[in-house]
Scaffold this motif. Structure first.
Motif, PDB file in Angstrom:
ATOM      1  N   GLU A  32     -32.467 -17.830  63.439  1.00 18.56           N
ATOM      2  CA  GLU A  32     -31.819 -16.842  64.258  1.00 18.56           C
ATOM      3  C   GLU A  32     -32.256 -15.679  64.720  1.00 18.56           C
ATOM      4  N   HIS A  33     -33.446 -15.354  64.151  1.00 17.93           N
ATOM      5  CA  HIS A  33     -34.507 -14.105  64.777  1.00 17.93           C
ATOM      6  C   HIS A  33     -34.740 -14.502  65.936  1.00 17.93           C
ATOM      7  N   ARG A  34     -35.545 -15.943  65.794  1.00 15.11           N
ATOM      8  CA  ARG A  34     -36.144 -16.479  67.017  1.00 15.11           C
ATOM      9  C   ARG A  34     -35.302 -16.769  68.530  1.00 15.11           C
ATOM     10  N   ILE A  35     -34.197 -16.907  68.004  1.00 19.75           N
ATOM     11  CA  ILE A  35     -32.953 -17.255  69.045  1.00 19.75           C
ATOM     12  C   ILE A  35     -32.680 -15.897  69.649  1.00 19.75           C
TER      13      ILE A  35
ATOM     14  N   VAL B 216     -44.199 -10.754  66.746  1.00 21.16           N
ATOM     15  CA  VAL B 216     -43.726 -11.527  67.881  1.00 21.16           C
ATOM     16  C   VAL B 216     -41.918 -11.577  67.737  1.00 21.16           C
ATOM     17  N   LEU B 217     -41.419 -11.388  66.587  1.00 24.75           N
ATOM     18  CA  LEU B 217     -39.908 -11.446  66.244  1.00 24.75           C
ATOM     19  C   LEU B 217     -39.407 -10.010  66.427  1.00 24.75           C
ATOM     20  N   ASP B 218     -40.448  -9.143  66.303  1.00 26.41           N
ATOM     21  CA  ASP B 218     -40.056  -7.532  66.213  1.00 26.41           C
ATOM     22  C   ASP B 218     -39.202  -7.456  64.590  1.00 26.41           C
ATOM     23  N   LEU B 219     -39.541  -7.908  63.799  1.00 29.67           N
ATOM     24  CA  LEU B 219     -38.806  -7.721  62.636  1.00 29.67           C
ATOM     25  C   LEU B 219     -39.099  -6.483  61.858  1.00 29.67           C
ATOM     26  N   SER B 220     -37.935  -6.133  61.120  1.00 26.15           N
ATOM     27  CA  SER B 220     -37.960  -4.746  60.396  1.00 26.15           C
ATOM     28  C   SER B 220     -38.603  -5.252  59.339  1.00 26.15           C
ATOM     29  N   LEU B 221     -39.033  -4.320  58.276  1.00 26.21           N
ATOM     30  CA  LEU B 221     -39.435  -4.644  56.825  1.00 26.21           C
ATOM     31  C   LEU B 221     -38.212  -5.464  56.236  1.00 26.21           C
ATOM     32  N   PRO B 222     -36.907  -4.846  56.055  1.00 26.12           N
ATOM     33  CA  PRO B 222     -35.888  -5.831  55.584  1.00 26.12           C
ATOM     34  C   PRO B 222     -35.896  -7.158  56.034  1.00 26.12           C
TER      35      PRO B 222
ATOM     36  N   ASP C  90     -43.251 -20.949  71.324  1.00 25.22           N
ATOM     37  CA  ASP C  90     -43.752 -19.715  71.657  1.00 25.22           C
ATOM     38  C   ASP C  90     -44.062 -18.833  70.165  1.00 25.22           C
ATOM     39  N   VAL C  91     -43.237 -19.303  69.216  1.00 26.75           N
ATOM     40  CA  VAL C  91     -43.424 -18.553  68.156  1.00 26.75           C
ATOM     41  C   VAL C  91     -44.921 -19.132  67.490  1.00 26.75           C
ATOM     42  N   ALA C  92     -44.627 -20.430  67.514  1.00 25.91           N
ATOM     43  CA  ALA C  92     -45.887 -21.300  66.614  1.00 25.91           C
ATOM     44  C   ALA C  92     -47.013 -20.858  67.290  1.00 25.91           C
ATOM     45  N   HIS C  93     -47.047 -20.507  68.650  1.00 28.38           N
ATOM     46  CA  HIS C  93     -48.365 -20.220  69.383  1.00 28.38           C
ATOM     47  C   HIS C  93     -48.825 -19.031  69.037  1.00 28.38           C
ATOM     48  N   ALA C  94     -47.803 -17.937  69.111  1.00 23.97           N
ATOM     49  CA  ALA C  94     -48.030 -16.547  68.667  1.00 23.97           C
ATOM     50  C   ALA C  94     -48.560 -16.198  67.193  1.00 23.97           C
ATOM     51  N   VAL C  95     -48.186 -17.091  66.490  1.00 18.58           N
ATOM     52  CA  VAL C  95     -48.575 -16.900  64.886  1.00 18.58           C
ATOM     53  C   VAL C  95     -49.846 -17.904  64.377  1.00 18.58           C
ATOM     54  N   GLY C  96     -50.232 -18.656  65.428  1.00 23.59           N
ATOM     55  CA  GLY C  96     -51.283 -19.740  65.311  1.00 23.59           C
ATOM     56  C   GLY C  96     -50.951 -20.666  64.286  1.00 23.59           C
ATOM     57  N   ILE C  97     -49.867 -21.295  64.055  1.00 19.73           N
ATOM     58  CA  ILE C  97     -49.358 -22.474  63.667  1.00 19.73           C
ATOM     59  C   ILE C  97     -49.118 -23.697  64.545  1.00 19.73           C
ATOM     60  N   GLU C  98     -49.306 -24.742  63.960  1.00 17.57           N
ATOM     61  CA  GLU C  98     -49.052 -26.084  64.737  1.00 17.57           C
ATOM     62  C   GLU C  98     -47.420 -26.141  64.831  1.00 17.57           C
ATOM     63  N   LEU C  99     -46.945 -26.644  65.939  1.00 20.43           N
ATOM     64  CA  LEU C  99     -45.676 -26.577  66.391  1.00 20.43           C
ATOM     65  C   LEU C  99     -44.725 -27.195  65.316  1.00 20.43           C
ATOM     66  N   LEU C 100     -45.213 -28.294  64.859  1.00 18.89           N
ATOM     67  CA  LEU C 100     -44.271 -29.223  63.869  1.00 18.89           C
ATOM     68  C   LEU C 100     -44.239 -28.479  62.537  1.00 18.89           C
ATOM     69  N   ALA C 101     -45.665 -27.921  62.231  1.00 21.95           N
ATOM     70  CA  ALA C 101     -45.392 -27.201  60.794  1.00 21.95           C
ATOM     71  C   ALA C 101     -44.465 -26.030  60.930  1.00 21.95           C
TER      72      ALA C 101
ATOM     73  N   THR D  61     -25.599 -23.107  63.355  1.00 19.19           N
ATOM     74  CA  THR D  61     -25.451 -22.436  64.686  1.00 19.19           C
ATOM     75  C   THR D  61     -25.692 -20.923  64.235  1.00 19.19           C
ATOM     76  N   PRO D  62     -26.198 -20.141  65.148  1.00 18.39           N
ATOM     77  CA  PRO D  62     -26.263 -18.476  64.947  1.00 18.39           C
ATOM     78  C   PRO D  62     -25.091 -17.703  64.747  1.00 18.39           C
ATOM     79  N   PRO D  63     -25.334 -16.722  64.257  1.00 18.06           N
ATOM     80  CA  PRO D  63     -23.711 -16.009  63.948  1.00 18.06           C
ATOM     81  C   PRO D  63     -23.484 -15.064  65.317  1.00 18.06           C
ATOM     82  N   PHE D  64     -22.401 -15.842  65.931  1.00 20.61           N
ATOM     83  CA  PHE D  64     -22.179 -15.698  67.348  1.00 20.61           C
ATOM     84  C   PHE D  64     -21.090 -14.334  67.280  1.00 20.61           C
TER      85      PHE D  64
END
Length: 255
Positions: free
Chosen positions: A108-111, A153-159, A119-130, A30-33
């Motif tokens: 956790e970043h996706r959630i 798509v996940l608005d990730l900082s460099l760290p 949504d993420v798979a489509h945005a990055v151009g990867i098959e869903l299962l992969a 589970t994500p860190p709640f």
């Protein structure tokens, strides 16, 4: 011939197995709640735990959610699953990310962004299962183009990007070697690992090398065993948190 009586056993009643949500197939961690945030948001909305539980049952198809379970989440004695977290966020009129502590993994970043795997798979151009397999394994294997799309798509900082793509271990290894030996030899390999300007890397490594070496020799001049032990402990702590020290130094220099 005497008549025989045949006694047959009554048929056994068929018992329908009942599966509680907790007894289903294993689910991902589970994500860190952020329990205090959940309670704070519910209170601000003027809702009781009963209202939240009822809404999660009636609107989100989670019939087992009770006021006691909501209270347990808020006290930190239980943690909602990803599905429960999404439903809880809906009831509290917030994004799932507002109920999550600092995300650590790709999942956790996706959630936290309120996105489905597709949504993420489509945005990055990867098959869903992969993509799902990468997320479950905690090992990102995308190309440079896909990695850039992931960060967007996940608005990730460099760290965060370095962490979710599994580069923290290599980063820590290079940094430990840099501060304990000649830092100049590690500018190039770090430049391949990190999209940072070479001059910035040189400045950061110069400062970190000085910090580490300073901690190691500062008290040794006292010439006591206690001083040597204290110096060694400070050095070990610095190396244990080498990645955090690196990003902190980057932030200080670039401010």
């Amino acid at each position: 011939m005497a008549e025989q009586t045949v006694v047959t056993a009554a048929p056994r009643p068929y018992v329908v197995p009942v599966h509680r949500p907790q007894a289903q197939q294993p689910t991902p961690p589970t994500p860190p709640f952020d329990a205090p945030a959940a309670r704070r948001m519910r209170t601000a909305l003027g809702m009781a735990p009963e209202h939240v539980a009822y809404g999660m049952r009636s609107s989100y198809g989670l019939p087992y959610v009770t006021p006691d379970l909501v209270i347990a989440w808020e006290r930190g004695t239980a943690t909602p699953s990803a599905q429960e977290l999404t439903a809880l966020a809906g009831m509290l009129w917030c994004s799932p990310g507002e109920l999550i502590g600092a995300p650590r993994t790709l999942r956790e970043h996706r959630i936290a962004r309120g996105l489905a795997p597709e949504d993420v798979a489509h945005a990055v151009g990867i098959e869903l299962l992969a993509y799902v397999r990468m997320e479950e394994a905690g090992e990102w294997r995308g190309t440079d183009r896909q990695s850039a799309a992931l960060a967007d798509v996940l608005d990730l900082s460099l760290p965060d990007f370095i962490t979710v793509t599994g580069r923290n271990g290599r980063l820590a290894e290079l940094l430990r070697s840099a501060v304990t030996t000649r830092w100049q030899a590690y500018v190039r390999p770090l430049g391949k690992l990190l999209p940072l300007d070479r001059r910035l890397l040189e400045d950061v490594l110069t400062e970190m090398h000085a910090d580490y070496q300073g901690q190691m020799v500062a008290t040794l001049s006292w010439g006591t065993a206690a001083a040597a032990a204290g110096s060694g402990e400070a050095g070990r702590d610095y190396l244990d948190h080498i990645v955090e020290n690196f990003w902190s130094t980057v932030e200080t220099i670039t401010d």
